[in-house]
Design a protein around this motif. Structure first.
Motif, PDB file in Angstrom:
ATOM      1  N   GLU A 174       0.902  -1.248  -0.071  1.00  0.00           N
ATOM      2  CA  GLU A 174       0.005  -0.130   0.026  1.00  0.00           C
ATOM      3  C   GLU A 174       0.845   1.093   0.118  1.00  0.00           C
ATOM      4  O   GLU A 174       0.415   2.299  -0.705  1.00  0.00           O
ATOM      5  CB  GLU A 174      -0.865  -0.054   1.068  1.00  0.00           C
ATOM      6  CG  GLU A 174      -2.040  -0.923   1.136  1.00  0.00           C
ATOM      7  CD  GLU A 174      -2.883  -0.801   2.373  1.00  0.00           C
ATOM      8  OE1 GLU A 174      -3.548   0.435   2.438  1.00  0.00           O
ATOM      9  OE2 GLU A 174      -3.028  -1.572   3.078  1.00  0.00           O
ATOM     10  N   ASN A 175       1.733   1.259   0.890  1.00  0.00           N
ATOM     11  CA  ASN A 175       2.646   2.539   0.882  1.00  0.00           C
ATOM     12  C   ASN A 175       4.127   2.669   0.075  1.00  0.00           C
ATOM     13  O   ASN A 175       4.732   3.254  -0.084  1.00  0.00           O
ATOM     14  CB  ASN A 175       3.097   2.842   2.211  1.00  0.00           C
ATOM     15  CG  ASN A 175       4.106   1.689   2.807  1.00  0.00           C
ATOM     16  OD1 ASN A 175       4.741   0.824   2.055  1.00  0.00           O
ATOM     17  ND2 ASN A 175       4.326   1.715   4.160  1.00  0.00           N
ATOM     18  N   MET A 216      -7.260  -5.064  -4.877  1.00  0.00           N
ATOM     19  CA  MET A 216      -7.667  -4.778  -6.441  1.00  0.00           C
ATOM     20  C   MET A 216      -7.774  -3.173  -6.423  1.00  0.00           C
ATOM     21  O   MET A 216      -7.287  -2.640  -7.438  1.00  0.00           O
ATOM     22  CB  MET A 216      -8.872  -5.442  -6.687  1.00  0.00           C
ATOM     23  CG  MET A 216      -8.612  -6.897  -7.066  1.00  0.00           C
ATOM     24  SD  MET A 216     -10.028  -7.494  -8.174  1.00  0.00           S
ATOM     25  CE  MET A 216     -11.287  -7.595  -6.944  1.00  0.00           C
ATOM     26  N   SER A 217      -8.554  -2.822  -5.558  1.00  0.00           N
ATOM     27  CA  SER A 217      -8.908  -1.130  -5.568  1.00  0.00           C
ATOM     28  C   SER A 217      -7.382  -0.504  -5.614  1.00  0.00           C
ATOM     29  O   SER A 217      -7.181   0.481  -5.969  1.00  0.00           O
ATOM     30  CB  SER A 217      -9.538  -0.589  -4.299  1.00  0.00           C
ATOM     31  OG  SER A 217     -10.958  -1.437  -4.175  1.00  0.00           O
ATOM     32  N   ILE A 218      -6.636  -0.690  -4.643  1.00  0.00           N
ATOM     33  CA  ILE A 218      -5.108  -0.215  -4.338  1.00  0.00           C
ATOM     34  C   ILE A 218      -4.397  -0.240  -5.526  1.00  0.00           C
ATOM     35  O   ILE A 218      -3.724   0.611  -6.068  1.00  0.00           O
ATOM     36  CB  ILE A 218      -4.747  -1.045  -3.154  1.00  0.00           C
ATOM     37  CG1 ILE A 218      -5.220  -0.610  -1.960  1.00  0.00           C
ATOM     38  CG2 ILE A 218      -3.091  -0.400  -3.169  1.00  0.00           C
ATOM     39  CD1 ILE A 218      -4.683  -1.327  -0.564  1.00  0.00           C
ATOM     40  N   LYS A 252      -2.862   2.703  -8.009  1.00  0.00           N
ATOM     41  CA  LYS A 252      -1.688   2.741  -8.336  1.00  0.00           C
ATOM     42  C   LYS A 252      -1.339   2.820  -9.805  1.00  0.00           C
ATOM     43  O   LYS A 252      -0.593   3.788 -10.316  1.00  0.00           O
ATOM     44  CB  LYS A 252      -1.008   1.640  -7.827  1.00  0.00           C
ATOM     45  CG  LYS A 252      -0.545   1.403  -6.364  1.00  0.00           C
ATOM     46  CD  LYS A 252       0.405   0.667  -5.837  1.00  0.00           C
ATOM     47  CE  LYS A 252       0.355   0.130  -4.475  1.00  0.00           C
ATOM     48  NZ  LYS A 252       0.643   1.208  -3.710  1.00  0.00           N
ATOM     49  N   ILE A 253      -2.001   2.290 -10.519  1.00  0.00           N
ATOM     50  CA  ILE A 253      -1.791   2.207 -11.977  1.00  0.00           C
ATOM     51  C   ILE A 253      -2.138   3.662 -12.424  1.00  0.00           C
ATOM     52  O   ILE A 253      -1.540   4.242 -13.407  1.00  0.00           O
ATOM     53  CB  ILE A 253      -2.619   1.278 -12.804  1.00  0.00           C
ATOM     54  CG1 ILE A 253      -2.009  -0.269 -12.404  1.00  0.00           C
ATOM     55  CG2 ILE A 253      -2.746   1.338 -14.409  1.00  0.00           C
ATOM     56  CD1 ILE A 253      -2.501  -1.361 -13.111  1.00  0.00           C
ATOM     57  N   TYR A 254      -3.393   3.885 -11.948  1.00  0.00           N
ATOM     58  CA  TYR A 254      -3.963   5.197 -12.388  1.00  0.00           C
ATOM     59  C   TYR A 254      -2.920   6.472 -11.947  1.00  0.00           C
ATOM     60  O   TYR A 254      -2.655   7.057 -12.905  1.00  0.00           O
ATOM     61  CB  TYR A 254      -5.352   5.805 -11.642  1.00  0.00           C
ATOM     62  CG  TYR A 254      -5.760   7.110 -12.044  1.00  0.00           C
ATOM     63  CD1 TYR A 254      -5.552   8.044 -11.062  1.00  0.00           C
ATOM     64  CD2 TYR A 254      -6.169   7.425 -13.061  1.00  0.00           C
ATOM     65  CE1 TYR A 254      -5.870   9.328 -11.259  1.00  0.00           C
ATOM     66  CE2 TYR A 254      -6.584   8.781 -13.317  1.00  0.00           C
ATOM     67  CZ  TYR A 254      -6.420   9.632 -12.457  1.00  0.00           C
ATOM     68  OH  TYR A 254      -6.834  10.812 -12.517  1.00  0.00           O
ATOM     69  N   VAL A 272       0.206   9.859 -13.907  1.00  0.00           N
ATOM     70  CA  VAL A 272       0.429  11.314 -13.740  1.00  0.00           C
ATOM     71  C   VAL A 272       1.915  11.510 -13.142  1.00  0.00           C
ATOM     72  O   VAL A 272       2.249  12.519 -12.725  1.00  0.00           O
ATOM     73  CB  VAL A 272      -0.655  11.711 -13.045  1.00  0.00           C
ATOM     74  CG1 VAL A 272      -1.820  11.717 -13.705  1.00  0.00           C
ATOM     75  CG2 VAL A 272      -0.840  10.986 -11.713  1.00  0.00           C
ATOM     76  N   GLN A 273       2.645  10.438 -12.735  1.00  0.00           N
ATOM     77  CA  GLN A 273       3.889  10.621 -11.920  1.00  0.00           C
ATOM     78  C   GLN A 273       5.032  11.144 -13.121  1.00  0.00           C
ATOM     79  O   GLN A 273       4.755  10.726 -14.071  1.00  0.00           O
ATOM     80  CB  GLN A 273       4.318   9.021 -11.544  1.00  0.00           C
ATOM     81  CG  GLN A 273       3.976   8.824  -9.957  1.00  0.00           C
ATOM     82  CD  GLN A 273       4.338   7.452  -9.702  1.00  0.00           C
ATOM     83  OE1 GLN A 273       4.929   6.851 -10.780  1.00  0.00           O
ATOM     84  NE2 GLN A 273       3.849   7.231  -8.685  1.00  0.00           N
ATOM     85  N   ARG A 274       5.693  11.711 -12.305  1.00  0.00           N
ATOM     86  CA  ARG A 274       6.898  12.462 -13.225  1.00  0.00           C
ATOM     87  C   ARG A 274       7.777  11.542 -13.708  1.00  0.00           C
ATOM     88  O   ARG A 274       8.116  10.263 -12.959  1.00  0.00           O
ATOM     89  CB  ARG A 274       7.665  13.262 -12.346  1.00  0.00           C
ATOM     90  CG  ARG A 274       8.451  14.433 -12.926  1.00  0.00           C
ATOM     91  CD  ARG A 274       9.193  15.280 -11.909  1.00  0.00           C
ATOM     92  NE  ARG A 274      10.184  16.255 -12.597  1.00  0.00           N
ATOM     93  CZ  ARG A 274      11.347  16.083 -12.285  1.00  0.00           C
ATOM     94  NH1 ARG A 274      11.680  15.389 -11.388  1.00  0.00           N
ATOM     95  NH2 ARG A 274      12.209  16.612 -12.882  1.00  0.00           N
TER      96      ARG A 274
END
Lengths: 451, 274
Positions: free
Chosen positions: A342-343, B11-13, B17-19, B23-25
């Motif tokens: 998670e983190n 799955m939600s997490i 993360k994929i989303y 937008v990550q640098r």
């Protein structure tokens, strides 16, 4: 199990002592100052760091002072320069980070020093040279550089070299660009001192140090259909003595050894190293924690070491089906994998390194802890890089993580560990027991205390 | 059922993360996203495996037996004909369970067995050395202690279960499901519900849930739709482009879903564009 005085390394009991710490003391850490790579040069005289801001800082070791026999020479700043700048790929609308992923030194062949530094897309060869003389007495310009009036020149003189304050200059001699579609994770100088390899997620290229406009692609694991992608390259290194051999590790926990004499494209490995998975330890995150984050040959060239999320493994190049040694770095994290997922900590890429004699290995952990394993005595030790233990020549106290039950005094419980303080990059002096440990934006240097 | 809740949460997490990676640098990090997609797939398997645990149709499981093997999951593309059924089933499955899940969560602290599905699971765990369920056990070990012990306690607690179904009999009446059980997408939704008495409770709930389909909880429906999208390696993104979320929502899961669908699978195009 720890030795009586907490020492690890070689045949004697070494005691690690604080030597120096470089970097700001501020609690507020600027992202650009976070150290992203640490590397000693071949003699150990120079120590280079790269950071997220694209800068390279090189420290040079002082000559040993005859007055201070108890401590070896200290490392002082030798040169600082901006290696990479942020770039923007307009075609893909992607920003290219200036973060230095890897620095590798070339063996020294003359008075100047050369190193390769790489960000996600570009590798640069830097020349670091000293200038301690200056030419004076030019005919066409004054001492301050202004052009002289040509009609005023009546005589010719030969400029003479005069001593000046030492200046260390860094200049980019080669720029190796546009060869990597994916993010570069490794560079490695070949033992022929003429070529080097660079690896990204899916490809490995072989360069000649003199030629920047082309490179050979020697490994390509990109599937025809990207939807079938199952593994990526995570690290690669040239063999220290055999210039035709290199290895690369994958996200599936496997290592492939390739021989460049076999084919131009080394997609088919010569050796395949994989340890069978223990089915009883399977979890949602088994695949992530088996991904290899670093691979390093021993100095002898007989062994190689791999780092995955929870352990370090030493492999004999002659045995492919399992490692010869496995060391648990922080097994207590196995029950915390969900939180670490998670983190995002589960994606941290820890590096590992050998000591000069290949008798000990070192790798980092969380809470600014780092671990050393003595391969002969099988002893291990956990040490901490912190400002609190930073009195000159103060001996480091072994640390211990309490994994359950009653916490003893001086132990730290797993839940108290600071996962923001991670030691990903460590380096061991090639000849002596001096280590450099990067803790976020600080560089700690520890030395073994001579009795 | 803790492991299902856990699988859903993972799955939600993972989707988050994929989303966020988009937008990550520095651009999309291929390695990290590959690992996240593997976790997502494992969690999806576990999440969906329960629906097929009871009414295990052996004929279909034999036919499609090898498609959804954990170790091969990345390689196989789902046959196009399965797409529709998958979508139908997936949209229905999370919903019927949603309310019972919530009730179970409330009662978890009482250490009661919530449903026969837990019993089924425990039976499965005993019968099946399957790694996906082992992974479930591992995952549940990270949740509070009560939930760790529950799957093991369930056979003995079945006697005190409030419902009068017979979990043991149900558990034993079905053959041990294999890891690829969740690939039985061709079974109709009705079949999966009717053939499984441990899901009596969910059937009752599902009739209400079907009516409430339109007003579904944002998270579950979005995640379930995204589950269908990630159905098969990255190809899932290409084949499921007509799947649309039922409800509108403000959270990032919905934004993610919408973006993905509207942009015709930017994830796969982003990879291909590399």
């Amino acid at each position: 199990v720890q030795g009586p005085r907490g020492g690890v390394g070689g045949g004697n009991d070494f005691q690690w002592c604080f030597s120096q710490v470089k970097g700001a003391i501020d609690e507020d850490v600027a992202e650009a100052d976070i150290i992203s790579t640490v590397e000693f040069n071949c003699s150990g005289e120079l120590l280079a760091t790269g950071d997220k801001g694209g800068r390279v800082v090189i420290f040079q070791r002082e000559q040993e002072s005859k007055n201070r026999l108890l401590s070896r020479g200290e490392y002082n700043v030798y040169s600082t320069f901006q290696s990479h700048e942020p770039e923007f790929d307009y075609l893909k609308s992607l920003e290219i980070e200036e973060k230095i992923n890897k620095i590798r030194w070339l063996p020294q062949q003359n008075a100047a020093h050369f190193l390769l530094s790489a960000n996600d897309k570009t590798i640069k060869l830097w020349k670091i040279s000293e200038r301690d003389k200056r030419a004076e007495g030019y005919n066409l310009k004054d001492e301050d550089g202004r052009l002289r009036d040509q009609f005023r020149i009546t005589t010719l003189r030969v400029p003479v070299l005069m001593p000046m304050d030492l200046m260390v200059e860094a200049s980019p001699r080669r720029i190796f660009a546009n060869a990597h579609t994916y993010h570069i994770n490794s560079i490695s100088v070949n033992s022929d001192y003429e070529t080097y390899l660079s690896a990204d997620d899916l490809r490995i290229n072989l360069w000649h140090l003199e030629i920047t406009d082309r490179s050979f692609n020697i490994v390509d694991i990109k599937p025809a259909n990207m939807e079938e992608l199952t593994e990526v390259i995570t690290a690669a290194e040239c063999h220290p003595h055999q210039c035709n051999v290199f290895v690369y590790s994958s996200s599936k926990g496997t290592i492939r050894l390739c021989d460049m004499r076999a084919a131009a494209l080394c997609d088919r490995h010569s050796k395949f190293f994989e340890e069978p998975e223990d089915p009883s330890s399977r979890s949602f995150f088994s695949e992530i924690i088996s991904s290899i984050s670093d691979v390093k040959f021993s100095h002898s060239g007989r062994y190689m070491m791999t780092r995955d999320y929870l352990s370090v493994k030493v492999w004999d190049l002659n045995m492919e089906n399992r490692p010869v040694e496995t060391y648990q770095v922080h097994e207590y994290l196995r029950s915390k994998l969900c939180s670490l997922y998670e983190n995002d900590c589960i994606f941290d890429k820890f590096e590992c390194c050998w000591n000069g004699s290949d008798s000990a290995i070192m790798t980092g952990s969380y809470n600014n802890f780092f671990r050393m394993f003595d391969r002969n005595t099988r002893r291990d030790i956990t040490l901490e890089a912190s400002r609190e233990n930073s009195k000159p020549r103060a001996m480091l106290k072994p640390r211990k993580v309490c994994t359950g039950g009653k916490r003893k005094k001086d132990e730290i419980s797993v839940d108290s560990l600071d996962f923001n303080k991670k030691i990903l990059h460590t380096a061991w002096h090639p000849k002596e027991n001096v280590i450099a440990v990067a803790a976020t934006n600080n560089l700690y240097i520890f030395q073994d205390k001579i009795n | 059922m803790e492991y299902k809740v856990e699988a859903h949460r993972i799955m939600s997490i993972s989707l988050g993360k994929i989303y966020n990676s988009r937008v990550q640098r520095g651009g999309i990090k291929l390695h990290k996203n590959l690992l996240v997609s593997l976790v997502l797939r494992s969690a999806r398997q576990v999440y969906l495996s329960d629906y097929y645990s009871g009414a295990c149709l052996n004929a279909q499981s034999e036919r499609e037996g090898n498609e959804w093997d954990i170790t091969d999951s990345e390689r196989e593309k789902f046959p196009p004909s399965a797409t529709e059924c998958d979508r139908v089933e997936s949209t229905e499955e999370p919903q019927p369970n949603e309310q019972p899940e919530k009730e179970r969560e409330y009662r978890e602290n009482d250490d009661e067995v919530k449903s026969d599905q837990v019993d089924c699971t425990s039976t499965l765990q005993e019968q099946n050395q399957n790694s996906s369920l082992d992974s479930v056990a591992k995952v549940s070990s990270e949740t509070p202690p009560e939930s760790i012990t529950e799957p093991k306690e369930s056979p003995s607690d079945s006697a005190v279960a409030e419902r009068d179904s017979t979990p043991e009999a149900n558990g034993e009446s079905h053959q041990p499901p294999k890891p690829h059980v969740c690939s039985n997408r061709k079974r109709s939704a009705e079949e999966s519900e009717s053939g499984d008495s441990p899901q009596k409770r969910t059937k009752v709930a599902s009739s209400n849930a079907k009516e409430d389909e339109e007003a579904e909880e944002m998270d579950t429906s979005n995640v379930s739709n995204l589950i269908t999208i990630f159905g098969s390696s990255f190809s899932g993104l290409l084949s499921k482009e007509s799947a649309k979320p039922e409800a509108e929502a403000e959270d990032s899961g919905q934004i993610c879903c919408d973006q993905m669908l509207k942009n015709l699978n930017p994830w796969s195009t982003a990879i291909v564009a590399f």
